[in-house]
Design an enzyme around this catalytic site. Structure first.
Site, PDB file in Angstrom:
ATOM      1  N   ARG A   1      60.505 115.497  12.216  1.00 62.73           N
ATOM      2  CA  ARG A   1      60.221 114.096  11.893  1.00 62.73           C
ATOM      3  C   ARG A   1      60.716 113.716  10.501  1.00 62.73           C
ATOM      4  NH1 ARG A   1      56.578 111.909  15.607  1.00 62.73           N
ATOM      5  NH2 ARG A   1      55.136 113.367  16.572  1.00 62.73           N
TER       6      ARG A   1
ATOM      7  N   ASP B   1      62.770 104.854  25.636  1.00 62.99           N
ATOM      8  CA  ASP B   1      63.498 105.746  26.532  1.00 62.99           C
ATOM      9  C   ASP B   1      63.180 105.362  27.977  1.00 62.99           C
ATOM     10  OD1 ASP B   1      64.781 107.871  27.788  1.00 62.99           O
ATOM     11  OD2 ASP B   1      63.717 109.439  26.710  1.00 62.99           O
TER      12      ASP B   1
END
Length: 181
Positions: free
Chosen positions: A164, A102
């Site tokens: 997750r 990111d």
């Protein structure tokens, strides 16, 4: 959990196709080498497991626990090493395996560290690349999918340690994380 997802960006089937494609590329590129795959915990676990099964080479596996997200949805910019490698990278080819790139703060810091420790080469395989989020210039060598600047969860990616275990990557509904602000 599925009700908290606004849209699925990368399906379970697409993730498996990405792992096969990247596994073939890595196998060809590292032929006649014995690299170290370094997974950045915790998010890398599903991707590293699936990717490793697609790589037809001998390689070592090691892990680091590194974070620049200390709760919330934005990088703090402060990279912390919570658990270091238990294997030397000196004179070795290193492939960092990560769930997402990111801001690139974490990955650039770790690459610099591994080079400082004497790694022969350091490259990166990432499931997701979010170039619109970059704060530092960086381009991973192996990219599964480029995604827009959205907050995503699933397949290792979390929000406050949850999500997750989703088998896909989805966009988390803003109202989920707005509750905590």
């Amino acid at each position: 959990m599925h009700n908290d997802i606004a849209d699925i960006l990368v399906s379970e089937k697409e993730i498996q196709e990405i792992c096969v494609k990247l596994g073939k590329q890595i196998t060809a590129d590292y032929k006649d080498k014995q690299p170290i795959f370094v997974g950045l915990l915790k998010g890398c676990v599903p991707f590293m497991s699936d990717l490793a099964r697609q790589v037809d080479l001998k390689f070592d596996m090691a892990y680091m626990s590194v974070s620049s997200y200390h709760g919330g949805i934005a990088s703090s910019g402060d990279v912390k090493i919570k658990m270091d490698l238990d294997i030397s990278v000196k004179d070795r080819d290193v492939l960092i395996v990560e769930d997402i790139v990111d801001t690139a703060n974490t990955i650039v810091t770790i690459i610099d560290l591994l080079k400082h420790r004497g790694a022969k080469s350091v490259k990166m395989a990432t499931l997701l690349d979010k170039p619109a989020g970059r704060l530092r210039e960086y381009q991973p060598e192996y990219v599964g999918r480029v995604i827009p600047k959205e907050f995503v969860v699933g397949y290792g990616l979390d929000y406050d340690e949850y999500y997750r275990n989703l088998p896909y990557v989805g966009i988390l509904k803003p109202e989920v994380y707005a509750k905590k602000s």
